[in-house]
Design an enzyme around this catalytic site. Structure first.
Site, PDB file in Angstrom:
ATOM      1  N   SER A 136      -0.082  -1.301  11.700  1.00 20.54           N
ATOM      2  CA  SER A 136       0.009   0.159  11.698  1.00 20.54           C
ATOM      3  C   SER A 136       0.879   0.647  12.838  1.00 20.54           C
ATOM      4  O   SER A 136       0.871   0.088  13.926  1.00 20.54           O
ATOM      5  CB  SER A 136      -1.379   0.788  11.813  1.00 20.54           C
ATOM      6  N   LYS A 190      -7.404  -2.508   7.785  1.00 14.26           N
ATOM      7  CA  LYS A 190      -6.210  -1.659   7.730  1.00 14.26           C
ATOM      8  C   LYS A 190      -6.360  -0.606   6.632  1.00 14.26           C
ATOM      9  O   LYS A 190      -5.927   0.546   6.795  1.00 14.26           O
ATOM     10  CB  LYS A 190      -4.970  -2.516   7.480  1.00 14.26           C
ATOM     11  N   HIS A 193      -8.559   2.038   7.988  1.00 17.86           N
ATOM     12  CA  HIS A 193      -7.731   2.771   8.955  1.00 17.86           C
ATOM     13  C   HIS A 193      -6.914   3.836   8.231  1.00 17.86           C
ATOM     14  O   HIS A 193      -6.853   4.995   8.648  1.00 17.86           O
ATOM     15  CB  HIS A 193      -6.809   1.795   9.695  1.00 17.86           C
ATOM     16  N   ASN A 194      -6.269   3.445   7.128  1.00 27.43           N
ATOM     17  CA  ASN A 194      -5.448   4.393   6.394  1.00 27.43           C
ATOM     18  C   ASN A 194      -6.286   5.485   5.756  1.00 27.43           C
ATOM     19  O   ASN A 194      -5.849   6.639   5.650  1.00 27.43           O
ATOM     20  CB  ASN A 194      -4.632   3.662   5.322  1.00 27.43           C
ATOM     21  N   GLU A 197      -6.927   7.891   8.348  1.00 27.15           N
ATOM     22  CA  GLU A 197      -5.660   8.607   8.539  1.00 27.15           C
ATOM     23  C   GLU A 197      -5.519   9.739   7.517  1.00 27.15           C
ATOM     24  O   GLU A 197      -5.110  10.857   7.865  1.00 27.15           O
ATOM     25  CB  GLU A 197      -4.507   7.611   8.410  1.00 27.15           C
TER      26      GLU A 197
END
Length: 483
Positions: A136, A190, A193-194, A197
């Protein structure tokens, strides 16, 4: 400089797939003193990278997979930076056929974690190590220091970890990279995480809309507000770049660029993956889900065009105390961000339990402090919370965040109620507040839901005053039986 490949296996790492992300990561490795073998399906991209950036370090130019693999020191380490899905599978197969047991293939793209689980198992049978590494930070992070989330076999990290840690972002001398866990765990983390986001960006968008629609601020004024917020508890990469985007002028019209961009947000799929996974795991990620749905609704342009002019009902007057309402929005944004992160860490805990990954939230908060898109000041607070209590039931229950929400709660309620009375959509703010209220409630209407399920499907229920499962004979004498 370019190293002649006839000199033999010289490169410590190879990168195949030299689009912007792949090229920048290759340059990052070279800048940190690693010799990098380069490969791309189009040789022109390899040559362009060397021509433009060859002075940044040592690169080995290769044309074929066999030449590429032959340029690498053992154990060979190859980072794949190609489009997710079938293209990744094709490159993996081509590499695997040319590599030897003990070599390491790293997928640095946004792969679906279940694909990574499949690939890791398949390559393990062939004696190869497969590492799914979430990366990222976008183009800038890839070049100057991303946050890296590598999963896969732990033993592969001994050979791979030092290289990845050297190019990762550094915070307080600590690299934003660590071994996450087995097989697909890196890409799973990940993905979440997105998802966070997505929620973060939606919340910022709702704050922007409220400042403009409820208070009449123009883009420049809103930029000033976000700049001020970035100097406090809301300090983060996304808040920082929000001010920059809002200040940007359109070269053609002279208007703020944001005012001439079509209001339809696109998405690449990781947010949807997060929500689908959460549904499978039975974890409520309401803020993330609303963010995904908000993007989908924004893209429904024909529907939205047809719906313009629908009745709004009687709308309330706009706030008269602009300073107070601006502060209310700031507090609501902070509290809602806490919910988004709390839900994301809940999903990570559920995924860890489902796949036996033994993930550690404090480690993730540590590597998200720099390099990545969701990097923010309060990730230090998250790290501290999980260091203090690794089995924390919810991030919201950590003393710091509990106090922060208690401070923000009145503002949060005013923002959601005011937005509703003004007809301004705030799906992420509202769903985050509802989640918080549901979490803190002593009783939920789920008791009625379970009674309904028992009525039409004999699904049974539990009692508050007895152990076991019970069923009411709804179509009989309505007596209760224990089952």
């Amino acid at each position: 400089m370019t190293i002649d490949n006839t000199e033999g296996a010289r490169a410590q790492i190879g990168v195949t797939g030299l689009a912007v992300m792949g090229s920048n990561i290759a340059r990052n490795f070279a800048r940190h003193g690693h010799t990098v073998a380069l490969h791309n399906r189009s040789i022109a991209k390899t040559d362009a990278l060397i021509e433009e950036h060859g002075s940044e370090g040592d690169f080995v130019r290769t044309e074929t997979i066999e030449e590429f693999v032959g340029a690498l020191q053992k154990p060979r380490r190859v980072l794949i930076m190609v489009k997710a899905g079938a293209p990744t599978d094709a490159v993996i197969e081509e590499l695997a056929a040319a590599m030897e047991p003990g070599d390491i293939i790293i997928d640095g793209g946004n792969a679906l974690y279940t694909d990574t689980i499949r690939r890791e198992a398949s390559l393990r049978e062939r004696g190869l190590h497969f590492v799914g590494a979430g990366i990222s930070g976008g183009e800038e992070g890839a070049l100057n220091g991303p946050s890296i989330m590598p999963g896969g076999p732990k033993e592969s990290y001994a050979a791979l970890g030092p290289l990845l840690e050297s190019i990762a972002a550094q915070v307080d001398g600590t690299p934003c990279c660590t071994h996450i866990g087995p097989d697909g765990s890196g890409h799973f983390v990940k993905m979440v995480h997105n998802g966070i986001e997505y929620a973060d960006m939606q919340l910022i968008g709702e704050a922007y809309n409220l400042l403009g629609s409820a208070l009449g601020y123009d883009a420049g004024k809103i930029a000033d507000v976000f700049t001020e917020w970035n100097g406090g508890d809301l300090e983060s990469y996304l808040v920082e770049i929000t001010a920059e985007v809002l200040r940007q002028k359109d070269a053609k019209t002279g208007k703020p660029l944001v005012d001439v961009i079509v209001d339809a947000a696109e998405q690449k799929g990781t947010g949807r993956w997060t929500v689908k996974s959460a549904l499978d795991l039975g974890v409520p990620v309401t803020g993330i889900a609303e963010a995904v749905f908000a993007r989908a609704l924004s893209g429904s342009r024909e529907q939205r065009k047809a719906a313009v002019g629908l009745a709004s009902g009687v709308l309330a007057d706009k706030p008269t105390d602009a300073a107070q309402f601006t502060e209310d929005i700031r507090q609501a944004l902070y509290a809602s961000k806490v919910v988004a992160y709390a839900q994301g860490f809940d999903q990570i805990a559920a995924g860890s339990a489902e796949y036996d990954w033994d993930l550690h939230p404090a480690d993730l908060a540590t590597i998200w402090r720099g390099g990545c898109i969701i990097r923010a000041r309060f990730l230090n607070r998250i790290k501290d919370a999980y260091d203090e209590n690794p089995t924390l039931p919810s991030l919201i229950l950590a003393p710091y965040f509990r106090d922060a929400i208690e401070t923000a709660i009145d503002s949060w309620r005013r923002v959601v109620s005011t937005a509703t009375l003004l007809g301004i959509p705030v799906p992420a703010f509202a769903s985050s507040l509802s989640y918080y209220d549901a979490l803190r409630a002593e009783r939920l209407p789920a008791a009625l839901t379970q009674g309904q399920r028992d009525f039409f499907g004999a699904h049974t229920y539990e009692r508050v005053d007895a152990e076991g499962k019970f069923h009411t004979l709804w179509s009989g004498d309505r007596s209760e039986v224990q089952v």
